[in-house]
Write a protein that holds these residues in place. Structure first.
Motif, PDB file in Angstrom:
ATOM      1  N   LYS A  97     -11.855 -19.232 -11.818  1.00  0.00           N
ATOM      2  CA  LYS A  97     -13.080 -18.462 -11.622  1.00  0.00           C
ATOM      3  C   LYS A  97     -13.367 -18.396 -10.131  1.00  0.00           C
ATOM      4  O   LYS A  97     -13.032 -19.319  -9.378  1.00  0.00           O
ATOM      5  N   THR A  98     -13.956 -17.302  -9.720  1.00  0.00           N
ATOM      6  CA  THR A  98     -14.270 -17.152  -8.304  1.00  0.00           C
ATOM      7  C   THR A  98     -15.522 -16.306  -8.120  1.00  0.00           C
ATOM      8  O   THR A  98     -15.768 -15.368  -8.885  1.00  0.00           O
ATOM      9  N   GLY A  99     -16.292 -16.707  -7.149  1.00  0.00           N
ATOM     10  CA  GLY A  99     -17.418 -15.897  -6.700  1.00  0.00           C
ATOM     11  C   GLY A  99     -17.119 -15.463  -5.279  1.00  0.00           C
ATOM     12  O   GLY A  99     -16.417 -16.165  -4.538  1.00  0.00           O
ATOM     13  N   LEU A 100     -17.630 -14.307  -4.878  1.00  0.00           N
ATOM     14  CA  LEU A 100     -17.301 -13.817  -3.537  1.00  0.00           C
ATOM     15  C   LEU A 100     -18.350 -12.836  -3.039  1.00  0.00           C
ATOM     16  O   LEU A 100     -19.104 -12.245  -3.812  1.00  0.00           O
ATOM     17  N   PHE A 101     -18.384 -12.691  -1.717  1.00  0.00           N
ATOM     18  CA  PHE A 101     -19.173 -11.626  -1.112  1.00  0.00           C
ATOM     19  C   PHE A 101     -18.499 -11.210   0.189  1.00  0.00           C
ATOM     20  O   PHE A 101     -17.724 -11.972   0.786  1.00  0.00           O
ATOM     21  N   GLY A 102     -18.774 -10.003   0.617  1.00  0.00           N
ATOM     22  CA  GLY A 102     -18.193  -9.487   1.845  1.00  0.00           C
ATOM     23  C   GLY A 102     -18.982  -9.924   3.061  1.00  0.00           C
ATOM     24  O   GLY A 102     -20.194 -10.147   2.996  1.00  0.00           O
ATOM     25  N   THR A 103     -18.298 -10.056   4.181  1.00  0.00           N
ATOM     26  CA  THR A 103     -18.965 -10.457   5.420  1.00  0.00           C
ATOM     27  C   THR A 103     -18.230  -9.879   6.621  1.00  0.00           C
ATOM     28  O   THR A 103     -17.050  -9.534   6.529  1.00  0.00           O
ATOM     29  N   THR A 104     -18.935  -9.755   7.709  1.00  0.00           N
ATOM     30  CA  THR A 104     -18.358  -9.246   8.955  1.00  0.00           C
ATOM     31  C   THR A 104     -18.562 -10.290  10.042  1.00  0.00           C
ATOM     32  O   THR A 104     -19.681 -10.777  10.236  1.00  0.00           O
ATOM     33  N   TYR A 105     -17.490 -10.650  10.740  1.00  0.00           N
ATOM     34  CA  TYR A 105     -17.566 -11.671  11.784  1.00  0.00           C
ATOM     35  C   TYR A 105     -17.177 -11.071  13.145  1.00  0.00           C
ATOM     36  O   TYR A 105     -16.383 -10.129  13.218  1.00  0.00           O
ATOM     37  N   ALA A 106     -17.719 -11.690  14.172  1.00  0.00           N
ATOM     38  CA  ALA A 106     -17.257 -11.422  15.530  1.00  0.00           C
ATOM     39  C   ALA A 106     -16.159 -12.420  15.843  1.00  0.00           C
ATOM     40  O   ALA A 106     -16.359 -13.633  15.717  1.00  0.00           O
ATOM     41  N   LEU A 107     -14.991 -11.929  16.209  1.00  0.00           N
ATOM     42  CA  LEU A 107     -13.836 -12.786  16.462  1.00  0.00           C
ATOM     43  C   LEU A 107     -13.510 -12.789  17.948  1.00  0.00           C
ATOM     44  O   LEU A 107     -13.342 -11.733  18.559  1.00  0.00           O
ATOM     45  N   GLU A 108     -13.440 -13.999  18.518  1.00  0.00           N
ATOM     46  CA  GLU A 108     -13.021 -14.137  19.912  1.00  0.00           C
ATOM     47  C   GLU A 108     -11.510 -14.320  19.924  1.00  0.00           C
ATOM     48  O   GLU A 108     -10.994 -15.363  19.524  1.00  0.00           O
ATOM     49  N   ALA A 109     -10.818 -13.280  20.364  1.00  0.00           N
ATOM     50  CA  ALA A 109      -9.359 -13.295  20.314  1.00  0.00           C
ATOM     51  C   ALA A 109      -8.740 -14.277  21.301  1.00  0.00           C
ATOM     52  O   ALA A 109      -7.603 -14.712  21.122  1.00  0.00           O
ATOM     53  N   GLY A 110      -9.455 -14.615  22.369  1.00  0.00           N
ATOM     54  CA  GLY A 110      -8.888 -15.508  23.373  1.00  0.00           C
ATOM     55  C   GLY A 110      -7.871 -14.819  24.257  1.00  0.00           C
ATOM     56  O   GLY A 110      -7.082 -15.480  24.927  1.00  0.00           O
ATOM     57  N   ARG A 111      -7.879 -13.482  24.233  1.00  0.00           N
ATOM     58  CA  ARG A 111      -6.968 -12.694  25.063  1.00  0.00           C
ATOM     59  C   ARG A 111      -7.764 -11.629  25.797  1.00  0.00           C
ATOM     60  O   ARG A 111      -8.605 -10.947  25.204  1.00  0.00           O
ATOM     61  N   ALA A 112      -7.472 -11.510  27.069  1.00  0.00           N
ATOM     62  CA  ALA A 112      -8.227 -10.557  27.889  1.00  0.00           C
ATOM     63  C   ALA A 112      -8.039  -9.119  27.433  1.00  0.00           C
ATOM     64  O   ALA A 112      -8.944  -8.287  27.553  1.00  0.00           O
ATOM     65  N   ASP A 113      -6.852  -8.817  26.868  1.00  0.00           N
ATOM     66  CA  ASP A 113      -6.574  -7.437  26.468  1.00  0.00           C
ATOM     67  C   ASP A 113      -7.247  -7.064  25.152  1.00  0.00           C
ATOM     68  O   ASP A 113      -7.354  -5.881  24.815  1.00  0.00           O
ATOM     69  N   LEU A 114      -7.734  -8.068  24.394  1.00  0.00           N
ATOM     70  CA  LEU A 114      -8.391  -7.783  23.124  1.00  0.00           C
ATOM     71  C   LEU A 114      -9.895  -7.993  23.177  1.00  0.00           C
ATOM     72  O   LEU A 114     -10.650  -7.252  22.565  1.00  0.00           O
ATOM     73  N   GLY A 115     -10.315  -8.989  23.903  1.00  0.00           N
ATOM     74  CA  GLY A 115     -11.744  -9.251  24.012  1.00  0.00           C
ATOM     75  C   GLY A 115     -12.345  -9.678  22.684  1.00  0.00           C
ATOM     76  O   GLY A 115     -11.719 -10.362  21.868  1.00  0.00           O
ATOM     77  N   MET A 116     -13.575  -9.235  22.426  1.00  0.00           N
ATOM     78  CA  MET A 116     -14.278  -9.572  21.193  1.00  0.00           C
ATOM     79  C   MET A 116     -13.992  -8.507  20.139  1.00  0.00           C
ATOM     80  O   MET A 116     -14.100  -7.312  20.398  1.00  0.00           O
ATOM     81  N   LEU A 117     -13.619  -8.949  18.937  1.00  0.00           N
ATOM     82  CA  LEU A 117     -13.309  -8.030  17.842  1.00  0.00           C
ATOM     83  C   LEU A 117     -14.311  -8.199  16.709  1.00  0.00           C
ATOM     84  O   LEU A 117     -14.807  -9.296  16.459  1.00  0.00           O
TER      85      LEU A 117
END
Length: 437
Positions: A97-117
């Motif tokens: 059984k599983t419960g779930l919900f959607g979410t959106t996160y800010a990801l710090e890539a740790g790379r200058a060419d990607l920045g914050m995703l």
């Protein structure tokens, strides 16, 4: 005789190239139009999880207030409250059984060419991966202990992993999500459920792209992660995140997997008893029927395949019928000029049955040629459809079933179109034709 008549049919294609080409093209266009729309409907209405679709159940309950209540067919909400989801997760029902919900996160890539995703993800409990057969390229799902503790762990999609780390195995590394370090425990391989029945409500849709990451439901709750999706609140709730958890707002999607489809009645009985216990606590006052839906029933409830999709298929087959009428006229013209040939064959002893077989096999050859061209046109049409949107790109793909259906439909259409012209050819009177020569 079949081989002989078939070779005669192939040769007859060269007798009148212009008329033959027009017949083949007319048939091919009709087949391509109908097969293209039928392919999309076939994918949209397909079973997303064969072998399990009758054993996975989605419960719905009505937690609305009694004031102003008017019973209807859709009383129960399609999602659960956090309270009910947690209670069902702690139950002994089902193998998973599983419960779930959607979410959106800010990801710090740790790379200058990607920045914050900004990345779109899902917060399920651990059984999600086994229940829905999620494949892994690296690592594995988080552990049951991670689920219990709400550990800061994450599973990445293959696309996001390759974007951040290339082809290297990132298991054991850490990334920052919403400013918090999360350890990578696994990377999902390429995986796409079509239709995506587990995320029909408030998500990217039945044919949306794969989630970029997954974190434990308990972790998302502990970190007070924002909810990305649909939410329905039937009463006022206290402010703050804890107020949401304690409220009657529905925002958690829930799934049971049973050992067999026959256990549905037992699960229904459990859900009904659970609702009765909750009413004693002052909840679920409407006493509305609780319902269970298996996967295919759930797709029907959510109207994944709408009436407009079915109408498109009917219109396409109407166009095919129009093409058949034109093909009949062309075959009548083609066979009428061969009346003398039929008369001579009849005079030499050929029966009407043999004439009928010969001409019907010749129309089958036209159908095969139309099927090949129709298949090429259908592939082109589907390729054009895929450029229109990401959702259409998911469903506009032909499988082996539809590949066989293309040739079958083409042959059937040609044979149907050839029945009248072939019957007319068999009615030729040998004496009249011989006198006219």
């Amino acid at each position: 005789m079949f081989k002989y008549y078939f070779l005669l049919g192939v040769r007859s294609l060269r007798r009148n190239p212009a008329l033959t080409a027009l017949m083949v093209l007319t048939l091919a266009i009709g087949v391509a139009a109908s097969v293209s729309t039928l392919t999309i409907l076939h994918v949209m209405s397909g079973d997303p999880i064969p072998g399990k679709s009758d054993k996975i159940f989605i419960p719905t309950m009505d937690i609305g207030p009694l004031e102003g209540y008017v019973p209807s067919e859709r009383d129960a909400d399609d999602q659960l409250t956090y309270i009910d989801a947690m209670n069902l997760l702690r139950s002994d029902q089902g193998v998973r059984k599983t419960g779930l919900f959607g979410t959106t996160y800010a990801l710090e890539a740790g790379r200058a060419d990607l920045g914050m995703l900004s990345v779109e993800g899902l917060a399920p409990s651990r059984d999600f991966f086994a229940m829905f057969g999620v494949p892994f390229k690296y690592g594995q799902p988080w552990s049951e202990d991670d689920d219990k503790k709400g550990a800061d762990v994450v599973v990445l999609s293959r696309a996001l992993s390759e974007k951040l780390f290339g082809e290297a195995d990132p298991v054991g590394k850490r990334i920052n999500l919403e400013g918090l370090p999360h350890q990578i425990v696994g990377v999902m391989d390429k995986w796409r459920m079509v239709p995506k029945f587990y995320r029909l409500i408030g998500g990217p849709g039945a044919f949306g792209v794969q989630e970029e990451f997954m974190v434990p439901l308990s972790t998302a709750i502990r970190n007070k992660s924002g909810h990305s999706g649909s939410m329905s609140c039937s009463a006022r709730r206290a402010p703050g995140y804890q107020g949401l958890l304690d409220s009657e707002c529905t925002w958690i999607q829930f799934y049971f997997e049973m050992n067999a489809a026959g256990e549905r009645a037992a699960l229904q009985n459990y859900i009904d008893n659970y609702s009765a216990e909750q009413r004693k606590l002052g909840r679920m006052k409407r006493n509305a029927p609780n319902k269970l839906y298996n996967v295919m029933e759930w797709l029907e409830r959510q109207k994944v395949v709408g009436n407009d999709n079915r109408l498109s298929v009917w219109l396409a087959f109407g166009f095919l019928l129009l093409c058949l009428v034109n093909t009949i006229g062309l075959l009548l013209a083609k066979f009428s000029v061969r009346a003398a040939e039929v008369g001579i064959r009849r005079a030499l002893g050929a029966s009407r049955r043999e004439i009928f077989q010969q001409f019907l096999i010749e129309t089958g050859v036209v159908g095969l040629a139309g099927g090949v061209l129709g298949l090429l046109l259908a592939f082109g049409a589907l390729a054009l459809i895929r450029t229109q949107s990401d959702d259409l790109a998911t469903v506009a793909h032909m499988d082996w079933t539809m590949l066989g259906a293309t040739f079958g439909l083409s042959l059937l259409a040609a044979v149907l179109a050839g029945l009248l012209p072939t019957w007319r050819a068999c009615q030729v009177t040998p004496a009249i034709q011989l006198k006219s020569q």
